[in-house]
Design an enzyme around this catalytic site. Sequence first.
Site, PDB file in Angstrom:
ATOM      1  N   CYS A 182       1.010  -1.238   0.099  1.00 38.51           N
ATOM      2  CA  CYS A 182      -0.010   0.129   0.132  1.00 38.51           C
ATOM      3  C   CYS A 182       0.753   1.549   0.369  1.00 38.51           C
ATOM      4  O   CYS A 182       1.633   1.634  -0.777  1.00 38.51           O
ATOM      5  CB  CYS A 182      -0.689  -0.362   1.312  1.00 38.51           C
ATOM      6  SG  CYS A 182      -2.298   1.187   1.109  1.00 38.51           S
TER       7      CYS A 182
ATOM      8  N   HIS B 191      -4.022  -4.805  -0.477  1.00 40.11           N
ATOM      9  CA  HIS B 191      -3.847  -5.604   0.974  1.00 40.11           C
ATOM     10  C   HIS B 191      -3.691  -6.881   1.340  1.00 40.11           C
ATOM     11  O   HIS B 191      -4.442  -7.847   0.553  1.00 40.11           O
ATOM     12  CB  HIS B 191      -5.024  -4.296   1.824  1.00 40.11           C
ATOM     13  CG  HIS B 191      -4.197  -2.927   2.359  1.00 40.11           C
ATOM     14  ND1 HIS B 191      -4.018  -3.168   3.445  1.00 40.11           N
ATOM     15  CD2 HIS B 191      -5.051  -2.195   1.750  1.00 40.11           C
ATOM     16  CE1 HIS B 191      -3.281  -2.095   3.341  1.00 40.11           C
ATOM     17  NE2 HIS B 191      -4.440  -1.622   2.607  1.00 40.11           N
TER      18      HIS B 191
ATOM     19  N   GLU C  49      -3.214  -8.993   3.270  1.00 43.21           N
ATOM     20  CA  GLU C  49      -3.045  -9.836   4.776  1.00 43.21           C
ATOM     21  C   GLU C  49      -4.807  -9.390   4.652  1.00 43.21           C
ATOM     22  O   GLU C  49      -5.539 -10.361   6.262  1.00 43.21           O
ATOM     23  CB  GLU C  49      -2.382  -9.008   5.385  1.00 43.21           C
ATOM     24  CG  GLU C  49      -3.001  -7.690   5.780  1.00 43.21           C
ATOM     25  CD  GLU C  49      -2.654  -6.571   5.814  1.00 43.21           C
ATOM     26  OE1 GLU C  49      -1.723  -6.505   3.247  1.00 43.21           O
ATOM     27  OE2 GLU C  49      -2.272  -4.870   5.547  1.00 43.21           O
TER      28      GLU C  49
END
Lengths: 257, 216
Positions: B86, B195, B197
């Site tokens: 990001c 992202h 995650e």
Amino acid sequence: MTLAKRIIPCLDVENGRVVKGVKFLDIRDAGDPVEVARRYDAAGADEITFLDITASHEGRDTMVHTVERMASEVFIPLTVGGGVRTLEDIRTLLNAGADKVSINSTAVYDPDFVRAAADRFGSQCIVVAIDAKQVSGDGETPRWEVFTHGGRKVTGLDAVAWAVRMADYGAGEILLTSMDQDGTKSGFDLTLTRAITDSIDIPVIASGGVGNLQHLADGVLKGGADAVLAASIFHFGEYSIREAKEYMASQGIEMRL
Amino acid sequence: MTDFRIRIAVIDYGMGNLHSVAKGLEHVAPRAEVVITSNPEEIAEADRVVFPGVGAMRDCMAEIRRGGFDVVVQKAITQKPVLAICVGMQALMSHSEENDGVECLDVFPGSVRHFGKSLSEPDGTRLKVPHMGWNQVHQTIDHPMWRGIDQDERFYFVHSYYVDADSSVTAANCHYGVTFSAALAAGNLFAVQFHPEKSHTAGLQLLKNFVNWRGE
């Protein structure tokens, strides 16, 4: 390549336990928010929202631990709302693993709090929750006002103007709940949803009133929402997340299947 | 498995939540040692480095420079696999339009641009900013980081600025009003705008690929 519309199940959490019940048939502990979140994650939910309705301060620490546990096991975005009053509250929740924090009453009492929060943490993690109720009579031009405390407290703020102001102050997303429709299972207030989505450039999550899958599709197709939030139709197993997504896709809505 | 004694340093320069990415790495590599750290020595000793970031670019760059992480990251890139996420990816570009213009690390030539107000598709569809949600990632090169991930798989994005980079360093594109670089690759460095995650199975697969990737 198109951005998918999102389906977001919402859990009310009190003292670290899911309230109002989640009646999945095959879940070990339907009261554990992490267990329920895992279930929704596996079912294909695009995000999860926890609404913390705990009154006590001690209970809030429990919420932080719940968020920490969830972030260790569930790898989709998590929004946490309820009782967020200070920048420290936001920092604590983000550090625990929340991706977004939803601000409701505090924004009404202190609009600059939203600006400060967006400056400090970035708009991407600041959701402003708006509870709106129609105040215009039959035959009048529709008008809605912002209410707090579950619809009990009048603020006198025009809901559309308030959404515009909150977007201007740096909110990254609006969670819009129709207090008239909430709990009725008769669908979103589509006129309200459309009025808000047309007035601002940030994403809008429609909430309040979902009773069937067509309601979810209408929130996007007629209301113009970027995401739809629902609780009971998923919690009580009336529809699965997958059924909802497939139905919405069949209506021509871009979904993550 | 290559994750046996592997050490992964997640760089903490004071901006935002690093818990999720650390937990994601621990999930896919249970035997790895994942540390969230601002200690340059720990970062230098790690086998893998994650360079995350959220928030406004000016604050991020200020913290990166204040802690000397510009030097730390540039050095790490010459030695071992580095994953930027990001704003971490955006910080690697030459320049960002955010906050009235910020000079960045210039690891990749190119700029970070705002999606702009009144963003729309050619057919007139209005697009909201931030670009928030699950969008398709179109891989433009073969890369070990894409192993096991379908072409045009959806990942979770949330950003108002996008990377405008040369196609020679782009590893994937995404489209939202404009076509932008969703991933960059050069040598030991892999950078993603989305992202991983927070991107469920596909995101975890990418993190797993990072753990198993030996770099260039």
